[in-house]
Scaffold this active site. Structure first.
Site, PDB file in Angstrom:
ATOM      1  N   PHE A 141      -1.328  -1.883  -6.726  1.00 60.92           N
ATOM      2  CA  PHE A 141      -2.622  -2.188  -7.225  1.00 60.92           C
ATOM      3  C   PHE A 141      -3.501  -1.217  -6.703  1.00 60.92           C
ATOM      4  O   PHE A 141      -3.525  -0.814  -5.350  1.00 60.92           O
ATOM      5  CB  PHE A 141      -3.124  -3.565  -6.596  1.00 60.92           C
ATOM      6  N   ASP A 226      -2.608   4.560  -0.433  1.00 61.21           N
ATOM      7  CA  ASP A 226      -3.830   3.771  -0.688  1.00 61.21           C
ATOM      8  C   ASP A 226      -3.830   2.902   0.567  1.00 61.21           C
ATOM      9  O   ASP A 226      -3.119   1.758   0.351  1.00 61.21           O
ATOM     10  CB  ASP A 226      -3.487   2.924  -1.899  1.00 61.21           C
ATOM     11  N   LYS A 255     -11.942  -1.470   1.756  1.00 59.61           N
ATOM     12  CA  LYS A 255     -12.387  -3.029   1.913  1.00 59.61           C
ATOM     13  C   LYS A 255     -13.049  -3.110   3.209  1.00 59.61           C
ATOM     14  O   LYS A 255     -14.106  -3.464   3.418  1.00 59.61           O
ATOM     15  CB  LYS A 255     -11.076  -3.760   1.889  1.00 59.61           C
TER      16      LYS A 255
HETATM   17  C1  LIG Z   1      -8.711  -3.987  -3.393  1.00 58.91           C
HETATM   18  C2  LIG Z   1      -7.861  -2.767  -3.563  1.00 58.91           C
HETATM   19  C3  LIG Z   1      -8.342  -1.633  -4.246  1.00 58.91           C
HETATM   20  C4  LIG Z   1      -9.443  -1.740  -5.315  1.00 58.91           C
HETATM   21  O1  LIG Z   1     -10.662  -1.780  -4.442  1.00 58.91           O
HETATM   22  P1  LIG Z   1     -12.109  -2.244  -5.247  1.00 58.91           P
HETATM   23  O2  LIG Z   1     -12.878  -1.885  -4.271  1.00 58.91           O
HETATM   24  O3  LIG Z   1     -11.735  -3.514  -6.082  1.00 58.91           O
HETATM   25  O4  LIG Z   1     -12.026  -1.278  -6.502  1.00 58.91           O
HETATM   26  C5  LIG Z   1      -7.259  -0.655  -4.565  1.00 58.91           C
HETATM   27  N1  LIG Z   1      -6.096  -0.509  -3.793  1.00 58.91           N
HETATM   28  C6  LIG Z   1      -5.775  -1.470  -2.916  1.00 58.91           C
HETATM   29  C7  LIG Z   1      -4.610  -1.536  -2.074  1.00 58.91           C
HETATM   30  C8  LIG Z   1      -6.714  -2.778  -2.786  1.00 58.91           C
HETATM   31  O5  LIG Z   1      -6.120  -3.628  -1.890  1.00 58.91           O
END
Ligand SMILES: *Cc1c(COP(=O)(O)O)cnc(C)c1O
Length: 411
Positions: A141, A226, A255
């Protein structure tokens, strides 16, 4: 100073909001530490942390102070100017990581968008347009913009939005052979979550990350981690890559970075950063003084041995207790993750029923998360009080008790 506001309730959501979310039946109105109160005054313990965002709980005094002090000084100037909080936060991130340069944005998706664009630009400048392929993993994701959602490996999120961007390949996670086969001189970047968060809290194997690092060197591809979910202390190190001793070329965080204030960052080395020359990329709000002032206070608190060690200890307790609970009630087959990013994988009998656990926990005044239908996810404040962990676990046990008692009706 408070002005009269029109009363609102959960039912208004269905009238005024785009229906892409299905929020809970109650509306939180206040939070303090690891507790949240709803409109009726009901108190809940927060093991969800706003999806791994409220790293220091709700309304941490140091963050409230950083935000309100900055709010009296300067809110926004745009990137036509730089600002003090952004420079200070960038410097702290550099000192605490492999990185030499920082780009600020506002969400995880935007930080990843910047990372992917940078990787493409570096390859384009140094090798030509044929080197543009991005390798990602199945079930990953990376956000919801059209580009990042297609880089993510969950077709249910990317289908139905017209033609897909080209040059993106997905390989199974933790599968060395698949990565060896997919990577080539055309690859500009490999993007990985050190722990796949949204799709089930699945950590990478050490040998996998080591081998991917080697393969990226061999094929002159950039390695993007990421860490939007795993970064900023969530796993008991400031960044999850430190557990592995494998450094990326580009790192994205979001986050926990603002502890609830929207801010994200892409971190990289000078030799790649220079390809984003003036005008090649940008954002109006990125590096906003309010966001960076809060981010600066967040990193000051999290990046200390006491807090990071505390995350490991709390994670250990929570994991052990969830394992015991899983055995006692036969609900979990595995409890995995690192630090305070924990996934309890449902046992055979409870496959696909994570949502029921969320609903039952909420009835016992506890907020938890899911990570796909098979995993109950826990991402509480990194400084949650041990007594609150205990109380939350008691509430969770009551929820599990009720679910298993009502087994027949639930099945
Ligand atoms: C939450 C998340 C995203 C997306 O972040 P947003 O602030 O919702 O755009 C991308 N990568 C990972 C691993 C995430 O957990």
């Amino acid at each position: 100073m408070s002005t009269q506001q029109a009363p609102v309730e959960r039912a208004d959501f269905d009238r005024v909001m785009v229906p892409n979310y299905a929020p809970a039946a109650f509306v939180p109105v206040r939070g303090m530490g690891s507790r949240v109160w709803d409109q009726s005054g009901r108190e809940l313990i927060d093991f969800a942390g706003g999806i791994a965002v409220n790293a220091l709980g709700h309304c941490h005094p140091a963050l409230v102070q950083a935000l309100t002090e900055q709010a009296q000084k300067l809110w926004h100037v745009s990137n036509v100017f730089t600002n003090e909080p952004a420079l200070r936060l960038a410097d702290k991130l550099i000192k605490a990581s492999f990185a030499e340069r920082v780009f600020f944005s506002n969400s995880g998706a935007e930080a990843n968008e910047a990372a992917l664009k940078l990787a493409r630009k570096v390859a384009h400048d140094d090798f030509g347009p044929q080197k543009h392929e991005i390798i990602s993993t199945v079930n990953s994701f990376h956000g919801r913009t059209v580009f990042t959602v297609n880089v993510g490996g969950q077709p249910k999120y990317s289908e139905g939005f017209g033609p897909r961007p080209e040059g993106i390949t997905h390989v199974p996670y933790n599968d060395i052979a698949a990565m060896e086969k997919a990577i080539s001189s055309r690859t500009c970047a490999v993007i990985l979550e050190p722990i796949q968060g949204e799709s089930g809290v699945l950590p990478a194997d050490l040998a996998y990350l080591q081998r991917v690092r080697e393969l990226c060197e061999q094929h002159q591809a950039l390695l993007i981690f990421d860490e939007v979910q795993t970064g900023m202390g969530r796993t008991g190190k400031l960044f999850a890559y430190e557990h592995y001793g494998v450094e990326p070329d580009i790192l994205t965080i979001a986050k926990s970075l603002g502890g609830g204030f929207p801010v994200s960052a892409m971190l990289t080395l000078e030799r790649y950063a220079k390809h984003f020359s003036v005008g090649t990329h940008g954002t109006t709000f990125g590096g906003n003084p309010l966001a960076c002032a809060v981010g600066g206070a967040v990193i000051d608190i999290i990046n200390t041995p006491t807090v990071l060690q505390g995350v490991l200890e709390r994670g250990e307790i929570l994991t052990q207790r969830l394992q015991q609970l899983g055995e006692k009630y036969g609900v979990f087959q595995q409890v995995r993750g690192k630090g305070l990013l924990i996934g309890a994988v449902l046992s055979e009998a409870w496959q696909g029923k994570a949502a029921q656990f969320l609903a039952a926990a909420e009835k016992e005044n506890l907020l938890v998360l899911m990570a796909g239908p098979e995993v109950v996810r826990f991402a509480p404040s990194l400084i949650i009080e041990p007594t609150e962990i205990e109380e939350g676990l008691q509430r969770f046990e009551r929820a599990v008790q009720k679910i298993t008692e009502n087994d027949e009706t639930n099945k």
